[in-house]
Design a protein around this motif. Sequence first.
Motif, mmCIF file in Angstrom:
data_model
loop_
_atom_site.group_PDB
_atom_site.id
_atom_site.type_symbol
_atom_site.label_atom_id
_atom_site.label_comp_id
_atom_site.label_asym_id
_atom_site.label_seq_id
_atom_site.Cartn_x
_atom_site.Cartn_y
_atom_site.Cartn_z
ATOM 1 N N HIS A 73 0.830 -1.213 0.000
ATOM 2 C CA HIS A 73 0.000 0.000 0.000
ATOM 3 C C HIS A 73 0.860 1.258 0.000
ATOM 4 N N ARG A 94 -1.745 4.472 -4.251
ATOM 5 C CA ARG A 94 -2.812 4.647 -3.264
ATOM 6 C C ARG A 94 -2.275 5.013 -1.878
ATOM 7 N N GLY A 149 -8.242 3.880 -1.429
ATOM 8 C CA GLY A 149 -7.090 3.265 -0.775
ATOM 9 C C GLY A 149 -7.102 1.752 -0.899
#
Length: 470
Positions: free
Chosen positions: A190, A195, A241
């Motif tokens: 991540h 994102r 996200g």
Amino acid sequence: MNHVSSKQLEQTIAMLTQVLDTVDIGVHIVNADGETVIYNKKMTEIESMPSNEVLHKNLLDVFLFKEEQTSTLLQALKKGKHSHNIKQQYYNNKGFPITAINDTHPLRNEDGEIVGAFELSKDITRLEKLMKDNLQKPGQTRYTFGQIIGQSEAITQIIHEAERATRTNSSVLLTGETGTGKEIFAQSIHNSSERAGGPFISQNCAALPDNLVEGILFGTKKGAFTGALEHPGLFEQATGGTLLLDEINSLNPALQAKLLRAIQEKTIRRVGDTKDTAVDVRIISTMNEDPFEAVANGRMRKDLFYRLGVVSLYIPPLRDRYGDIPILVEHFLDTFNRRFQMHVEWISADVLELFEQYDWPGNVRELEHVIESAMNIMTSERQMELYHLPMHMRRRLTTQPDSPASLSESNETKETFLHKPLKEHLAEVETYYIKQALTVHNGNVSQAAKALGISRQNLQYRLKKMSTSE
């Protein structure tokens, strides 16, 4: 030509020593035989060794260098090589890792003969740790790829594969045993993706009651059931996200079907609602079992597995990356030293050997807990010993059939054991540990010496003595 008296020479050396002890740089000087003649105060701090353990001793009897590199001091001494700003990683006589930036030069007499060498060192061991600590990003996630500890082929390969997965928004399935660090990889993916600025929402699916899972994942509409409020689910909360679904195989088949629809359609429908809501979420899921077994046994829908596992990554257990244990130990010692305000420097050779033979069912998380547990019962000791370890680890010493603790019972009667001289018993134990260290490190003498906490020359001497006595 003026002659200098021995008293004047002693005074000059004493003054020079005082000066060298005030400078904020390590100074190490060896003579033509490779023996240390000057070792200043800063150098003792960098290498965590008192001067009396280094002065008048040969370099190779004190320090252990990686096989692919040799001491820059010895290169200067034997080859006349000058080195500038060379990063060097090696170990002191206790096996403690050291990282330094060195300037190294030979010393010559009036005839141009090499009579010694000197090294100026800057300590970057602590600096590297601080840089590693500062890699984490603020917000809901703490981990990045730079914080994954390990240099073994098994872990570096999976890191490279995970890094490549950051370029797209495809779903990622992380599989691996409990404690291998699946969430660390999820957060790292991540934080390295486009994102990274969006939310990172994590949910353990096994911790959710069946009657509440749907509402938690997809949200609820006010009045959908008694007491229901207008509430967004995890998919909506993670929009823009990443949503991490831990232990995804624990969801019941009906919910797996609804999850599949949400991923395919990129829309969700709140419980009690009649309209769909678009969501933009990257799904990362984890499993602690073989996904093909889960599919075969009906715990995972085949179509959901293929949708979730566009990118499939297997995080290796600790028993498949034993070479990373010293690095992980160093990391956890540093972590708990800061947390507990302690100064534990390293673990004994016996502890390291036990760690490298243990199968670690709890993986890296178990290693962390063992280090934390041991440090909880330590006080001012600088080295972790076997008796500091939790009981389940110490019991392993007496349950191994070929361990020194069991030699007396397995190979001879108690009566014979008690009549054998102490010197003979000690020799047997020493032989056992040396053979075990060589077996664990595939015959590599340097690595075995490091594990045993002795110099390579010392180990070679003991091996020679063992061969002549057999």
